[in-house]
Design an enzyme around this catalytic site. Structure first.
Site, short mmCIF file in Angstrom:
data_model
loop_
_atom_site.label_atom_id
_atom_site.label_comp_id
_atom_site.label_asym_id
_atom_site.label_seq_id
_atom_site.Cartn_x
_atom_site.Cartn_y
_atom_site.Cartn_z
N ARG A 144 0.84 -1.19 0.00
CA ARG A 144 0.00 0.00 0.00
C ARG A 144 0.88 1.25 0.00
O ARG A 144 2.03 1.22 0.45
CB ARG A 144 -0.91 0.02 1.23
CG ARG A 144 -1.81 -1.20 1.37
CD ARG A 144 -2.57 -1.15 2.69
NE ARG A 144 -3.48 -2.28 2.84
CZ ARG A 144 -3.17 -3.44 3.42
NH1 ARG A 144 -1.94 -3.60 3.92
NH2 ARG A 144 -4.05 -4.42 3.52
N LYS A 168 -1.58 -2.69 8.22
CA LYS A 168 -2.70 -2.26 9.04
C LYS A 168 -2.66 -2.97 10.39
O LYS A 168 -2.33 -4.15 10.48
CB LYS A 168 -4.02 -2.57 8.33
CG LYS A 168 -4.26 -1.71 7.08
CD LYS A 168 -5.61 -2.00 6.47
CE LYS A 168 -5.89 -1.09 5.29
NZ LYS A 168 -7.21 -1.35 4.68
N HIS A 238 -3.00 2.91 -6.34
CA HIS A 238 -3.53 1.63 -5.86
C HIS A 238 -3.65 0.62 -6.99
O HIS A 238 -3.66 -0.59 -6.75
CB HIS A 238 -4.89 1.85 -5.19
CG HIS A 238 -5.20 0.82 -4.14
ND1 HIS A 238 -4.46 0.69 -2.99
CD2 HIS A 238 -6.15 -0.16 -4.09
CE1 HIS A 238 -4.95 -0.30 -2.26
NE2 HIS A 238 -5.96 -0.84 -2.91
N ARG A 241 -0.94 -1.82 -7.11
CA ARG A 241 -1.13 -2.94 -6.17
C ARG A 241 -2.04 -4.00 -6.80
O ARG A 241 -1.76 -5.20 -6.72
CB ARG A 241 -1.72 -2.40 -4.87
CG ARG A 241 -2.00 -3.44 -3.79
CD ARG A 241 -2.27 -2.69 -2.49
NE ARG A 241 -3.02 -3.45 -1.52
CZ ARG A 241 -2.50 -4.28 -0.63
NH1 ARG A 241 -1.19 -4.50 -0.64
NH2 ARG A 241 -3.25 -4.90 0.26
N HIS A 264 -3.49 -9.28 3.57
CA HIS A 264 -4.92 -9.44 3.83
C HIS A 264 -5.16 -10.46 4.94
O HIS A 264 -4.45 -11.47 5.02
CB HIS A 264 -5.66 -9.93 2.57
CG HIS A 264 -5.69 -8.91 1.49
ND1 HIS A 264 -5.83 -9.23 0.15
CD2 HIS A 264 -5.58 -7.55 1.53
CE1 HIS A 264 -5.83 -8.12 -0.57
NE2 HIS A 264 -5.67 -7.10 0.24
N TYR A 273 -9.22 -7.98 -4.85
CA TYR A 273 -8.08 -7.39 -5.52
C TYR A 273 -7.64 -8.13 -6.77
O TYR A 273 -6.86 -7.62 -7.55
CB TYR A 273 -6.88 -7.33 -4.56
CG TYR A 273 -6.91 -6.16 -3.63
CD1 TYR A 273 -6.16 -5.02 -3.87
CD2 TYR A 273 -7.71 -6.20 -2.49
CE1 TYR A 273 -6.18 -3.95 -3.01
CE2 TYR A 273 -7.74 -5.13 -1.61
CZ TYR A 273 -6.97 -4.00 -1.88
OH TYR A 273 -7.01 -2.95 -1.02
#
Length: 297
Positions: A144, A168, A238, A241, A264, A273
């Site tokens: 990201r 994250k 993005h 990605r 993920h 994705y």
């Protein structure tokens, strides 16, 4: 509202969510609470029930199904927090159906387009060398933008050929990078030595000597897209990605590995994705019972 302030602190400190996610969740919840705080009716959050949430979703019906799903996720998180705090006994969102989402196939770039984007960057300056390195990292590692911005020099393991990424929720993962990415970073590091950076730990610096910002990365990607003759309104940082994930799959990388590379938590997100047949995901899910996948679509 004090309740929103407390919820904001919960997301930031206890859930360790990113600044953008916290802002998005709190904004959705604030608009939701304002909807029921009018002169005609003033209903506090703890008295709202599933029917009220459905009413609000109907009010937001012009939004896309995916946007409505994100909204419901924000409200579910908010009420889960209220349950933890003892403000309500149960989460009313549990009685609300999640909007049905069709199969989503993101736009991706071709290998030729990616090469054009990267090759047309002017590397005659330290900033150009930096921009090329950032583009190679975004595409070569599939990380990201926020993760690329957060990279430190200490995150690079050149001998082993991988980079340590903090994703994250402050979760750590290791992502391998190829020769083009390594060469671009090497070239940038030579230029970087000539540029004094206030934050010497940051891998990618800005013109003023600080760590480069997320906004600045989006701008440099937009500039690179335009230089390559591509529509910057259709593609974005993005998309690199998305493209990286798709290229990995087409190159024979298994779904579970792609999931780990992208950071993920479950395969359902990886499906969004990438261009994957549901049968492949089903096989992977059977091997991993913790994955929650819906194959009804």
């Amino acid at each position: 509202m004090n309740i929103l302030k407390d919820y904001n602190n919960y997301l930031r400190i206890e859930r360790a969510m990113s600044q953008n996610t916290v802002a998005s969740y709190c904004s959705d919840v604030a608009k939701f609470l304002e909807f029921f705080d009018t002169d005609e009716r003033k209903v506090p959050a703890e008295r709202l029930i599933a029917e009220d949430i459905n009413e609000y979703l109907a009010f937001c019906s012009k939004r896309s199904r995916r946007s409505q799903a994100r909204l419901l996720s924000a409200l579910r998180s908010f009420y889960n927090w209220m349950v933890l705090e003892g403000m309500v006994k149960e989460n009313p969102c549990d009685r609300v159906d999640m909007p049905k989402l069709g199969r989503y196939l993101p736009d991706v770039l071709s290998e030729e387009e990616v090469s054009r984007i990267i090759d047309r960057v002017d590397v005659s300056s330290w900033q150009g060398a930096r921009d090329k390195a950032i583009l190679e990292v975004l595409y070569g590692c599939g990380i990201r933008v926020s993760e690329a911005v957060g990279l430190k020099i200490s995150c690079l393991y050149f001998t082993e050929g991988f980079v340590r990424v903090i994703g994250k929720g402050n979760k750590e993962r290791f992502v391998y990078f190829g020769t083009p990415c390594r060469k671009a970073i090497d070239a940038y590091m030579v230029e970087r030595k000539e540029k004094f950076l206030t934050d010497n730990r940051a891998l990618f610096g800005s013109r003023n000597g600080n760590r480069i910002s997320v906004t600045a990365v989006h701008r440099l990607v937009e500039k690179a897209l335009k230089q390559a003759g591509l529509d910057s309104t259709q593609f974005s940082a993005h998309k690199l990605r998305h493209t990286a994930a798709t290229m990995m799959l087409s190159g024979g990388v298994d779904v579970k590995t792609v999931q780990e590379v992208l950071g993920h938590e479950n395969l359902n997100t990886t499906q969004i994705y990438t261009h994957i047949e549901s049968t492949e995901l089903k096989l992977a899910a059977e091997a991993n019972p913790l994955s929650k996948l819906d194959f009804s679509e």
